[in-house]
Design a protein around this motif. Structure first.
Motif, PDB file in Angstrom:
ATOM      1  N   GLU A  60       0.829  -1.201   0.000  1.00  0.00           N
ATOM      2  CA  GLU A  60       0.000   0.000   0.000  1.00  0.00           C
ATOM      3  C   GLU A  60       0.866   1.255   0.000  1.00  0.00           C
ATOM      4  N   SER A  61       0.351   2.297  -0.603  1.00  0.00           N
ATOM      5  CA  SER A  61       1.011   3.594  -0.587  1.00  0.00           C
ATOM      6  C   SER A  61      -0.021   4.691  -0.781  1.00  0.00           C
ATOM      7  N   GLY A  62       0.402   5.934  -0.547  1.00  0.00           N
ATOM      8  CA  GLY A  62      -0.474   7.068  -0.800  1.00  0.00           C
ATOM      9  C   GLY A  62      -1.075   7.713   0.434  1.00  0.00           C
ATOM     10  N   GLY A  63      -0.818   7.133   1.591  1.00  0.00           N
ATOM     11  CA  GLY A  63      -1.350   7.727   2.798  1.00  0.00           C
ATOM     12  C   GLY A  63      -0.642   9.021   3.154  1.00  0.00           C
ATOM     13  N   GLN A  73      -7.936   0.166  10.209  1.00  0.00           N
ATOM     14  CA  GLN A  73      -7.967  -0.037  11.649  1.00  0.00           C
ATOM     15  C   GLN A  73      -7.469   1.223  12.341  1.00  0.00           C
ATOM     16  N   ALA A  74      -8.343   1.788  13.156  1.00  0.00           N
ATOM     17  CA  ALA A  74      -8.001   2.958  13.947  1.00  0.00           C
ATOM     18  C   ALA A  74      -7.516   2.510  15.321  1.00  0.00           C
ATOM     19  N   PRO A  75      -6.730   3.329  15.995  1.00  0.00           N
ATOM     20  CA  PRO A  75      -6.235   2.955  17.324  1.00  0.00           C
ATOM     21  C   PRO A  75      -7.372   2.602  18.275  1.00  0.00           C
ATOM     22  N   GLY A  76      -7.257   1.453  18.922  1.00  0.00           N
ATOM     23  CA  GLY A  76      -8.258   1.039  19.887  1.00  0.00           C
ATOM     24  C   GLY A  76      -9.538   0.502  19.291  1.00  0.00           C
ATOM     25  N   ALA A  89      -6.933   6.274  10.166  1.00  0.00           N
ATOM     26  CA  ALA A  89      -6.662   4.855  10.440  1.00  0.00           C
ATOM     27  C   ALA A  89      -5.461   4.411   9.596  1.00  0.00           C
ATOM     28  N   VAL A  90      -5.002   3.210   9.888  1.00  0.00           N
ATOM     29  CA  VAL A  90      -4.076   2.532   8.980  1.00  0.00           C
ATOM     30  C   VAL A  90      -4.926   1.750   7.982  1.00  0.00           C
ATOM     31  N   TYR A  91      -4.644   1.953   6.713  1.00  0.00           N
ATOM     32  CA  TYR A  91      -5.400   1.302   5.652  1.00  0.00           C
ATOM     33  C   TYR A  91      -4.580   0.150   5.064  1.00  0.00           C
ATOM     34  N   TYR A  92      -5.243  -0.993   4.926  1.00  0.00           N
ATOM     35  CA  TYR A  92      -4.612  -2.200   4.418  1.00  0.00           C
ATOM     36  C   TYR A  92      -5.362  -2.710   3.194  1.00  0.00           C
ATOM     37  N   CYS A  93      -4.639  -3.368   2.301  1.00  0.00           N
ATOM     38  CA  CYS A  93      -5.303  -4.103   1.230  1.00  0.00           C
ATOM     39  C   CYS A  93      -4.945  -5.580   1.368  1.00  0.00           C
ATOM     40  N   ALA A  94      -5.828  -6.418   0.842  1.00  0.00           N
ATOM     41  CA  ALA A  94      -5.647  -7.865   0.898  1.00  0.00           C
ATOM     42  C   ALA A  94      -6.394  -8.476  -0.278  1.00  0.00           C
ATOM     43  N   ARG A  95      -6.123  -9.734  -0.569  1.00  0.00           N
ATOM     44  CA  ARG A  95      -6.728 -10.353  -1.751  1.00  0.00           C
ATOM     45  C   ARG A  95      -7.573 -11.568  -1.375  1.00  0.00           C
ATOM     46  N   ARG A  96      -8.500 -11.869  -2.272  1.00  0.00           N
ATOM     47  CA  ARG A  96      -9.327 -13.066  -2.158  1.00  0.00           C
ATOM     48  C   ARG A  96      -9.660 -13.498  -3.580  1.00  0.00           C
ATOM     49  N   PHE A  97      -9.744 -14.798  -3.802  1.00  0.00           N
ATOM     50  CA  PHE A  97     -10.006 -15.295  -5.152  1.00  0.00           C
ATOM     51  C   PHE A  97     -11.402 -14.893  -5.616  1.00  0.00           C
ATOM     52  N   GLY A 102      -1.078  -6.452   3.064  1.00  0.00           N
ATOM     53  CA  GLY A 102       0.047  -5.531   2.975  1.00  0.00           C
ATOM     54  C   GLY A 102       0.424  -5.002   4.349  1.00  0.00           C
ATOM     55  N   GLN A 103       1.406  -4.115   4.362  1.00  0.00           N
ATOM     56  CA  GLN A 103       1.918  -3.599   5.629  1.00  0.00           C
ATOM     57  C   GLN A 103       1.115  -2.394   6.127  1.00  0.00           C
ATOM     58  N   GLY A 104       0.289  -1.842   5.263  1.00  0.00           N
ATOM     59  CA  GLY A 104      -0.571  -0.731   5.647  1.00  0.00           C
ATOM     60  C   GLY A 104       0.026   0.631   5.344  1.00  0.00           C
TER      61      GLY A 104
END
Length: 122
Positions: free
Chosen positions: A6-9, A39-42, A91-99, A113-115
């Motif tokens: 991920e990038s662009g934050g 995911q935001a803190p807490g 928040a920290v934004y993440y991407c992930a994959r699914r078929f 990803g690492q977020g």
């Protein structure tokens, strides 16, 4: 090696815009749905948006009308255009994959990803 990056934050004022990118490598993006989560803190992780292999898209109610997901398979990248940002989008934004298909549960997604940190503040 399968990887999502991920990038662009960044830091943006309320009402501003950012475009996040999720760069894929090690697999054929065409066959996969890509989900954006945050995911935001807490707080627990929540789904933000998803785009299927056939370009169907879903959005959380909290971002409908403000965020747009898109994909460019030729560039192996999925984007999340975020407009009219609010402090609660921080928040920290993440991407992930699914078929193939999008589903609501993040537990069905892999190769996270690492977020990238998004902070909306004046």
């Amino acid at each position: 090696q399968v990887q999502l990056v991920e990038s662009g934050g960044g830091l943006v004022q309320p009402g501003g815009s950012l475009r996040l990118s999720c760069a894929a490598s090690g697999f054929t993006l065409d066959y996969y749905a890509i989900g954006w989560f945050r995911q935001a803190p807490g707080k627990e992780r929540e789904g933000v948006s998803c785009i299927s292999s056939s370009d169907g898209s879903t959005y959380a109610d909290s971002v409908k009308g403000r965020f747009t997901i898109s994909r460019d398979n030729a560039k192996n990248t999925v984007y999340l255009q975020m407009n009219s940002l609010k402090p609660e989008d921080t928040a920290v934004y993440y991407c992930a994959r699914r078929f193939r298909r999008c589903v609501s549960s993040g537990t069905d997604f892999v190769s996270w990803g690492q977020g990238t940190q998004v902070t909306v503040s004046s």
